[in-house]
Design a protein around this motif. Structure first.
Motif, PDB file in Angstrom:
ATOM      1  N   LYS A 198     -18.029 -34.669   2.025  1.00 20.78           N
ATOM      2  CA  LYS A 198     -17.841 -35.988   1.427  1.00 20.78           C
ATOM      3  C   LYS A 198     -18.147 -35.941  -0.061  1.00 20.78           C
ATOM      4  O   LYS A 198     -17.447 -36.562  -0.870  1.00 20.78           O
ATOM      5  CB  LYS A 198     -18.719 -37.026   2.123  1.00 20.78           C
ATOM      6  CG  LYS A 198     -18.485 -38.441   1.613  1.00 20.78           C
ATOM      7  CD  LYS A 198     -19.243 -39.470   2.426  1.00 20.78           C
ATOM      8  CE  LYS A 198     -18.912 -40.878   1.953  1.00 20.78           C
ATOM      9  NZ  LYS A 198     -19.586 -41.918   2.765  1.00 20.78           N
ATOM     10  N   GLN A 208      -7.908 -47.481  -2.938  1.00 21.65           N
ATOM     11  CA  GLN A 208      -8.655 -47.705  -1.699  1.00 21.65           C
ATOM     12  C   GLN A 208      -8.938 -46.374  -1.026  1.00 21.65           C
ATOM     13  O   GLN A 208      -8.067 -45.493  -0.961  1.00 21.65           O
ATOM     14  CB  GLN A 208      -7.838 -48.593  -0.755  1.00 21.65           C
ATOM     15  CG  GLN A 208      -8.504 -48.859   0.588  1.00 21.65           C
ATOM     16  CD  GLN A 208      -7.715 -49.835   1.444  1.00 21.65           C
ATOM     17  OE1 GLN A 208      -7.156 -50.808   0.929  1.00 21.65           O
ATOM     18  NE2 GLN A 208      -7.655 -49.580   2.746  1.00 21.65           N
ATOM     19  N   ILE A 209     -10.157 -46.210  -0.525  1.00 21.09           N
ATOM     20  CA  ILE A 209     -10.553 -45.006   0.193  1.00 21.09           C
ATOM     21  C   ILE A 209     -10.880 -45.381   1.630  1.00 21.09           C
ATOM     22  O   ILE A 209     -11.733 -46.240   1.877  1.00 21.09           O
ATOM     23  CB  ILE A 209     -11.781 -44.331  -0.446  1.00 21.09           C
ATOM     24  CG1 ILE A 209     -11.535 -44.050  -1.938  1.00 21.09           C
ATOM     25  CG2 ILE A 209     -12.119 -43.039   0.297  1.00 21.09           C
ATOM     26  CD1 ILE A 209     -10.421 -43.080  -2.223  1.00 21.09           C
ATOM     27  N   ASN A 210     -10.186 -44.775   2.580  1.00 21.65           N
ATOM     28  CA  ASN A 210     -10.463 -44.971   4.002  1.00 21.65           C
ATOM     29  C   ASN A 210     -11.187 -43.743   4.544  1.00 21.65           C
ATOM     30  O   ASN A 210     -10.827 -42.615   4.204  1.00 21.65           O
ATOM     31  CB  ASN A 210      -9.177 -45.159   4.802  1.00 21.65           C
ATOM     32  CG  ASN A 210      -8.363 -46.349   4.326  1.00 21.65           C
ATOM     33  OD1 ASN A 210      -8.923 -47.333   3.846  1.00 21.65           O
ATOM     34  ND2 ASN A 210      -7.049 -46.261   4.463  1.00 21.65           N
ATOM     35  N   GLU A 211     -12.172 -43.968   5.394  1.00 20.37           N
ATOM     36  CA  GLU A 211     -12.840 -42.870   6.089  1.00 20.37           C
ATOM     37  C   GLU A 211     -12.579 -43.013   7.585  1.00 20.37           C
ATOM     38  O   GLU A 211     -12.898 -44.047   8.177  1.00 20.37           O
ATOM     39  CB  GLU A 211     -14.344 -42.869   5.834  1.00 20.37           C
ATOM     40  CG  GLU A 211     -15.072 -41.723   6.538  1.00 20.37           C
ATOM     41  CD  GLU A 211     -16.564 -41.703   6.269  1.00 20.37           C
ATOM     42  OE1 GLU A 211     -17.268 -40.883   6.900  1.00 20.37           O
ATOM     43  OE2 GLU A 211     -17.029 -42.508   5.436  1.00 20.37           O
ATOM     44  N   ASN A 236     -15.576 -36.919  -3.054  1.00 22.31           N
ATOM     45  CA  ASN A 236     -15.916 -37.884  -4.100  1.00 22.31           C
ATOM     46  C   ASN A 236     -15.782 -37.273  -5.486  1.00 22.31           C
ATOM     47  O   ASN A 236     -15.305 -37.929  -6.426  1.00 22.31           O
ATOM     48  CB  ASN A 236     -17.347 -38.401  -3.889  1.00 22.31           C
ATOM     49  CG  ASN A 236     -17.453 -39.353  -2.721  1.00 22.31           C
ATOM     50  OD1 ASN A 236     -16.474 -40.006  -2.349  1.00 22.31           O
ATOM     51  ND2 ASN A 236     -18.628 -39.445  -2.126  1.00 22.31           N
ATOM     52  N   SER A 268     -13.701 -48.761   4.775  1.00 21.60           N
ATOM     53  CA  SER A 268     -13.012 -48.527   3.502  1.00 21.60           C
ATOM     54  C   SER A 268     -13.883 -48.966   2.336  1.00 21.60           C
ATOM     55  O   SER A 268     -14.787 -49.786   2.489  1.00 21.60           O
ATOM     56  CB  SER A 268     -11.685 -49.292   3.459  1.00 21.60           C
ATOM     57  OG  SER A 268     -10.848 -48.957   4.538  1.00 21.60           O
ATOM     58  N   TYR A 310     -10.631 -38.379   4.823  1.00 17.86           N
ATOM     59  CA  TYR A 310     -10.698 -39.410   3.794  1.00 17.86           C
ATOM     60  C   TYR A 310      -9.291 -39.607   3.239  1.00 17.86           C
ATOM     61  O   TYR A 310      -8.605 -38.636   2.895  1.00 17.86           O
ATOM     62  CB  TYR A 310     -11.659 -39.002   2.676  1.00 17.86           C
ATOM     63  CG  TYR A 310     -13.075 -38.796   3.141  1.00 17.86           C
ATOM     64  CD1 TYR A 310     -13.937 -39.871   3.306  1.00 17.86           C
ATOM     65  CD2 TYR A 310     -13.553 -37.514   3.430  1.00 17.86           C
ATOM     66  CE1 TYR A 310     -15.240 -39.682   3.749  1.00 17.86           C
ATOM     67  CE2 TYR A 310     -14.851 -37.326   3.865  1.00 17.86           C
ATOM     68  CZ  TYR A 310     -15.685 -38.411   4.020  1.00 17.86           C
ATOM     69  OH  TYR A 310     -16.964 -38.217   4.466  1.00 17.86           O
ATOM     70  N   GLN A 311      -8.873 -40.864   3.163  1.00 17.84           N
ATOM     71  CA  GLN A 311      -7.537 -41.181   2.685  1.00 17.84           C
ATOM     72  C   GLN A 311      -7.632 -41.960   1.382  1.00 17.84           C
ATOM     73  O   GLN A 311      -8.347 -42.953   1.297  1.00 17.84           O
ATOM     74  CB  GLN A 311      -6.793 -42.022   3.724  1.00 17.84           C
ATOM     75  CG  GLN A 311      -6.674 -41.360   5.084  1.00 17.84           C
ATOM     76  CD  GLN A 311      -6.299 -42.342   6.183  1.00 17.84           C
ATOM     77  OE1 GLN A 311      -6.395 -43.557   6.020  1.00 17.84           O
ATOM     78  NE2 GLN A 311      -5.877 -41.814   7.330  1.00 17.84           N
ATOM     79  N   MET A 312      -6.924 -41.474   0.359  1.00 17.49           N
ATOM     80  CA  MET A 312      -6.876 -42.161  -0.931  1.00 17.49           C
ATOM     81  C   MET A 312      -5.548 -42.889  -1.063  1.00 17.49           C
ATOM     82  O   MET A 312      -4.479 -42.283  -0.939  1.00 17.49           O
ATOM     83  CB  MET A 312      -7.022 -41.148  -2.067  1.00 17.49           C
ATOM     84  CG  MET A 312      -7.040 -41.760  -3.459  1.00 17.49           C
ATOM     85  SD  MET A 312      -6.625 -40.543  -4.742  1.00 17.49           S
ATOM     86  CE  MET A 312      -4.827 -40.576  -4.682  1.00 17.49           C
ATOM     87  N   VAL A 366     -11.833 -36.965  -6.325  1.00 15.40           N
ATOM     88  CA  VAL A 366     -11.137 -38.206  -6.687  1.00 15.40           C
ATOM     89  C   VAL A 366     -11.733 -38.823  -7.950  1.00 15.40           C
ATOM     90  O   VAL A 366     -11.012 -39.455  -8.738  1.00 15.40           O
ATOM     91  CB  VAL A 366     -11.135 -39.218  -5.522  1.00 15.40           C
ATOM     92  CG1 VAL A 366     -10.297 -38.701  -4.375  1.00 15.40           C
ATOM     93  CG2 VAL A 366     -12.542 -39.546  -5.059  1.00 15.40           C
TER      94      VAL A 366
END
Length: 637
Positions: free
Chosen positions: A456, A415-418, A460, A404, A431-433, A463
């Motif tokens: 990706k 928070q960004i999760n990959e 980016n 993250s 990718y989760q925002m 967001v």
């Protein structure tokens, strides 16, 4: 034809009333002067536009706000006016855009929300708008004159050589052509042509005559195989006939500068249409024009000059073209006013602003959801919740948490999760925002199938471009549903079928695809699986079981299946049942199918559950078993 859903009325009554507000529209003759100037007075039916007296619906004062006909701004300053289908009126001049909704005090100026003291409204068939707001949008000044006169003015933009300056692609001043730089087309731009709303998709452009004389659509569609004029004519004719239209005239023009095909047809409402098709740039261009007053195909001769001016090209150096495209550096704006969210998406992605869902032709997609946050929720707890959901939904070897990081979105830390998961046919990146503000959760999910190397960077860019007005949601919504996995994972809702006398408990996290339990087919889906219930009032258990055996028979001995693992006799919901278990690999995804066949009151029930191997976790299997065991009949006969 691929025309939009318009009939003889051409457009809504509201649109017609708006257009009446713009009649007559004249070319801005004052562009060569030092100043563009509008003089008007509350209660007066005349106004002075760049030195010329015109008749108008008289301005009035409401809640201290001077309300004036919207059309005077186009007459005086050449500002562009468009009407969208949800009663949103946009005024554009240079790089500036103002948006108002008829009857609403909420407006937008260059993306910033503004509260109006008085809302736009219709008076005697003319749209009246707040003078100060619209003047502010176009950058005009307001001053008081003698005897209550109000003067609205701005300097006439000039180039160094004294000619009218191009004040941006949204300005109509000095424009004699219109086009789309992204879809590569252009055509003449008569002074009475008003840009309509096309539902937010640039591959369709709509226009209306200010005097309500005609309506025009232009479509641009990718076409991999080149089409000649005969093929285009055949398509036009076939499409018209399939729509129940009568062909009045047809022809091909292979010797034209840009070869094209043409038909004139009459639709079921009696309206006459001219349709044309051109092929260039790997695209099919379609033009459809209708005239309410046309009674003979020859009546379209007067529009030949306009239609013949169409060119499947766009010259960016031609300053006389007004560019309708909003595409900038390969991206365009997506916007949902209800949630106050805007962002830039790739220009070639499909766009569903209402549901905040955006998708590429390659299968990547980005979806935003807004929900109420559970009490005490934080980014950290939310992140742990998503990890728990992943562990419950994927076996360990099918899921990878890549880590993250944090970014700033509209002044709030997100928070960004990959993560990556594999159903069996290749790894997919997600990718989760995660963003929390004012008791609401903003959740964005970007999914990129295997092999999409530059996704990706696209995520980016999306967001990073996102703008959220956090006050908007508080104005438009109260308490929303909670989209919390931990609070919903153990909950179910009891579904009842009165027609077939049974009940079953369905997990709240399952997504319904067919959830009307009075019908013979019910279907739900969940991560990596599917639940189906099919009822047949005819036939027998033996016949149904034999059908399933035959269907899953691996006659070609394919090692990927289907392979019948077992056939067992059992009891289900108190009735004799046959349970067939099958394993197969379909679309590269290994999965197991369990079909249970039973009968009650001469109705054959087939209950089928499908679960991917990658998702066959203990939690998923337990939920399926609990759901099956919850099935029960209410009729004890």
């Amino acid at each position: 034809m691929r025309k939009l859903s318009l009939t003889r009325g051409l457009h809504t009554i509201l649109a017609m009333l708006l257009l009446l507000a713009l009649v007559p529209i004249t070319t801005v003759q004052a562009a060569a002067k030092d100043k563009l100037e509008l003089l008007l007075k509350v209660g007066s039916t005349t106004a002075t536009v760049n030195g010329k007296t015109i008749k108008i619906v008289k301005p009035f004062t409401e809640k201290g706000t001077v309300m004036v006909p919207l059309g005077v701004f186009k007459k005086t300053f050449g500002s562009t006016v468009t009407l969208e289908l949800n009663d949103v009126v946009k005024v554009m001049f240079g790089p500036h855009t103002g948006a108002m909704t008829i009857g609403s005090q909420t407006a937008w100026k260059d993306g910033v929300k503004v509260k109006l003291d008085a809302p736009p409204r219709m008076v005697s068939g003319v749209l009246m708008v707040p003078l100060r707001f619209v003047a502010g949008v176009i950058g005009a000044g307001i001053s008081s004159g003698s005897k209550g006169t109000i003067m609205v003015s701005m300097a006439a933009p000039l180039e160094e050589n004294g000619s009218p300056k191009d004040d941006g692609i949204d300005s109509g001043v000095g424009k004699t052509k219109v086009g789309n730089s992204y879809y590569q087309w252009s055509m003449n731009y008569p002074s009475g042509l008003i840009v309509g709303d096309s539902g937010g998709d640039e591959n369709v452009a709509t226009f209306m005559s200010s005097e309500n004389l005609y309506y025009l659509e232009i479509h641009a569609t990718l076409l991999e195989v080149k089409a000649d004029v005969d093929e285009m004519l055949d398509q036009l004719v076939r499409s018209s006939e399939e729509s129940g239209e009568t062909i009045l005239d047809r022809g091909t023009f292979p010797q034209a500068t840009i070869p094209y095909a043409r038909v004139v047809s009459k639709d079921s409402s009696g309206a006459l249409w001219e349709g044309r098709q051109y092929y260039a740039n790997g695209r099919l261009y379609e033009l459809y024009l209708t005239d309410d007053n046309a009674v003979n195909y020859k009546d379209f001769v007067k529009y030949a000059g306009l239609l013949n001016s169409f060119q499947p090209s766009f010259n960016p150096k031609d300053r006389s073209i007004r560019d309708l495209s909003t595409v900038k550096e390969g991206s365009r704006t997506a916007h949902n006013r209800d949630y106050g969210i805007s962002l830039q998406i790739p220009a070639d992605w499909s766009k569903d602003d209402q549901h905040l869902y955006y998708e590429s032709k390659d299968g990547s997609y980005f979806q935003l959801k807004v929900s109420s946050a559970p009490s005490g929720s934080s980014l950290a707890s939310w992140g742990e919740e998503l990890k728990s959901q992943a562990a419950d939904s994927f076996v360990p070897e099918a899921y990878i948490n890549k880590g993250s990081f944090f970014i700033n979105i509209s002044g709030v830390q997100a928070q960004i999760n990959e993560v990556q998961y594999n159903y069996g046919n290749g790894w997919t990146t997600e990718y989760q925002m995660l963003l929390l503000k004012n008791g609401y959760r903003y959740y964005g999910k970007f999914v990129a199938p295997a092999g999409q190397g530059d996704e990706k960077a696209k995520f980016n860019a999306m967001v990073s471009s996102m703008q959220i007005d956090f006050e908007t949601i508080k104005e438009n919504f109260g308490r929303l549903a909670e989209d919390s996995y931990l609070s919903l994972k153990n909950k179910a809702v009891t579904k009842v079928s009165k027609t077939f006398s049974y009940v079953i408990d369905i997990p709240l996290l399952w997504v319904p695809y067919q959830d009307i339990f009075e019908t013979q087919n019910v279907e739900y889906r969940f991560t990596g699986g599917r639940f189906q219930l099919t009822l047949s009032p005819e036939g027998s258990m033996e016949f149904t079981v034999n059908q399933l055996k035959d269907y899953y028979q691996n006659k070609n001995k394919d090692p990927k299946g289907p392979i019948i693992e077992s056939i067992e006799e059992a009891t289900f919901a108190g009735e004799p049942a046959t349970v067939i278990t099958v394993h197969q690999t379909k679309g590269g995804i290994p999965n197991r199918i369990k079909a249970t066949v039973f009968s009650k009151n001469d109705v054959i029930y087939t209950l089928t559950v499908t679960l991917n191997d990658a998702n066959a976790t203990p939690v998923q299997q337990q939920v399926l078993e609990q759901t099956l065991q919850s099935f029960r009949f209410t009729d004890t006969k």
